[in-house]
Scaffold this motif. Structure first.
Motif, PDB file in Angstrom:
ATOM      1  N   HIS A   6       0.944  -1.206  -0.223  1.00  0.00           N
ATOM      2  CA  HIS A   6      -0.095   0.037  -0.228  1.00  0.00           C
ATOM      3  C   HIS A   6       0.550   1.005   0.396  1.00  0.00           C
ATOM      4  CE1 HIS A   6      -3.180  -2.495   1.555  1.00  0.00           C
ATOM      5  NE2 HIS A   6      -2.962  -2.898   2.227  1.00  0.00           N
ATOM      6  N   VAL A   7       2.132   1.547   0.366  1.00  0.00           N
ATOM      7  CA  VAL A   7       2.885   2.403   1.166  1.00  0.00           C
ATOM      8  C   VAL A   7       4.400   2.190   0.685  1.00  0.00           C
ATOM      9  CG1 VAL A   7       3.833   4.048   2.603  1.00  0.00           C
ATOM     10  CG2 VAL A   7       1.539   3.214   2.926  1.00  0.00           C
ATOM     11  N   THR A  61      -3.600  12.279  -2.717  1.00  0.00           N
ATOM     12  CA  THR A  61      -2.722  11.113  -3.065  1.00  0.00           C
ATOM     13  C   THR A  61      -1.931  10.289  -1.758  1.00  0.00           C
ATOM     14  OG1 THR A  61      -1.340  12.032  -5.036  1.00  0.00           O
ATOM     15  CG2 THR A  61      -0.481  10.251  -3.914  1.00  0.00           C
ATOM     16  N   PRO A  62      -2.025  11.259  -0.805  1.00  0.00           N
ATOM     17  CA  PRO A  62      -1.630  10.760   0.971  1.00  0.00           C
ATOM     18  C   PRO A  62      -3.029  10.292   1.443  1.00  0.00           C
ATOM     19  CG  PRO A  62      -0.976  12.354   0.982  1.00  0.00           C
ATOM     20  CD  PRO A  62      -1.475  12.969  -0.882  1.00  0.00           C
ATOM     21  N   THR A  64      -5.633   8.790  -0.669  1.00  0.00           N
ATOM     22  CA  THR A  64      -5.955   7.612  -1.177  1.00  0.00           C
ATOM     23  C   THR A  64      -4.844   6.391  -0.563  1.00  0.00           C
ATOM     24  OG1 THR A  64      -6.205   8.784  -2.860  1.00  0.00           O
ATOM     25  CG2 THR A  64      -5.799   7.238  -3.570  1.00  0.00           C
ATOM     26  N   ILE A  65      -3.766   6.784  -0.732  1.00  0.00           N
ATOM     27  CA  ILE A  65      -2.527   5.910   0.141  1.00  0.00           C
ATOM     28  C   ILE A  65      -3.484   5.696   1.571  1.00  0.00           C
ATOM     29  CG2 ILE A  65      -0.074   5.004   1.714  1.00  0.00           C
ATOM     30  CD1 ILE A  65       0.713   6.692  -0.763  1.00  0.00           C
ATOM     31  N   SER A  68      -6.348   3.229   0.674  1.00  0.00           N
ATOM     32  CA  SER A  68      -5.623   1.411   0.654  1.00  0.00           C
ATOM     33  C   SER A  68      -5.116   1.014   1.478  1.00  0.00           C
ATOM     34  CB  SER A  68      -4.348   1.931  -0.414  1.00  0.00           C
ATOM     35  OG  SER A  68      -4.337   0.594  -0.380  1.00  0.00           O
ATOM     36  N   SER A  74      -4.327  -4.788   5.982  1.00  0.00           N
ATOM     37  CA  SER A  74      -2.715  -4.071   6.008  1.00  0.00           C
ATOM     38  C   SER A  74      -2.659  -3.706   7.818  1.00  0.00           C
ATOM     39  CB  SER A  74      -2.548  -2.606   5.912  1.00  0.00           C
ATOM     40  OG  SER A  74      -4.113  -2.015   6.844  1.00  0.00           O
ATOM     41  N   GLU A  78       1.883  -0.582   8.181  1.00  0.00           N
ATOM     42  CA  GLU A  78       1.528  -0.241   7.573  1.00  0.00           C
ATOM     43  C   GLU A  78       0.207   1.194   7.732  1.00  0.00           C
ATOM     44  OE1 GLU A  78       1.792  -2.774   3.478  1.00  0.00           O
ATOM     45  OE2 GLU A  78       0.086  -3.502   5.725  1.00  0.00           O
ATOM     46  N   ALA A  82       0.740   5.419   6.416  1.00  0.00           N
ATOM     47  CA  ALA A  82       0.074   6.000   5.769  1.00  0.00           C
ATOM     48  C   ALA A  82      -0.450   7.208   6.123  1.00  0.00           C
ATOM     49  CB  ALA A  82      -1.561   5.127   5.399  1.00  0.00           C
TER      50      ALA A  82
END
Length: 108
Positions: A6-7, A61-62, A64-65, A68, A74, A78, A82
């Protein structure tokens, strides 16, 4: 440092994340992260569209991570990475108060 699906492994948020992950309440972090994601990345995009352009571009973007990590299996590590990525990317001085409060709940 762990590899993650994911990251990205190259981001600085991995540094020190293992210690942070050991010392925090993972469920409280997961709840705070979910509230943040639910506020900003909703279907109606009202909050996202109302953000200053710089805040929006730094957070999409962060976040979105983070989504996820929250939505797929996860690790706590993680999640910490994130969440730190979101916090480090946020321009807190430009964020609306409600958003700033939620971001400040994420680890530094």
């Amino acid at each position: 440092m762990s590899l993650s699906n994911h990251v990205p492994s190259w981001i600085p948020a991995w540094q020190g994340a293992e210690q942070i992950a050991q010392d925090l309440d993972a469920e409280a972090l997961r709840t705070a992260a979910r509230k943040l994601v639910d506020l900003v990345l909703t279907d109606d995009t009202i909050v996202l569209d109302s953000l200053p352009e710089a805040v929006e571009s730094n957070l999409v973007t962060p976040l979105t991570i983070l989504v996820s990590v929250l939505d797929k299996p996860s690790s706590t590590l993680e999640l910490v990475v994130a969440a730190r990525l979101v916090r480090q990317s946020a321009l807190l001085s430009l964020c609306p108060p409600e958003l700033g409060v939620l971001i400040r709940q994420l680890p530094d």
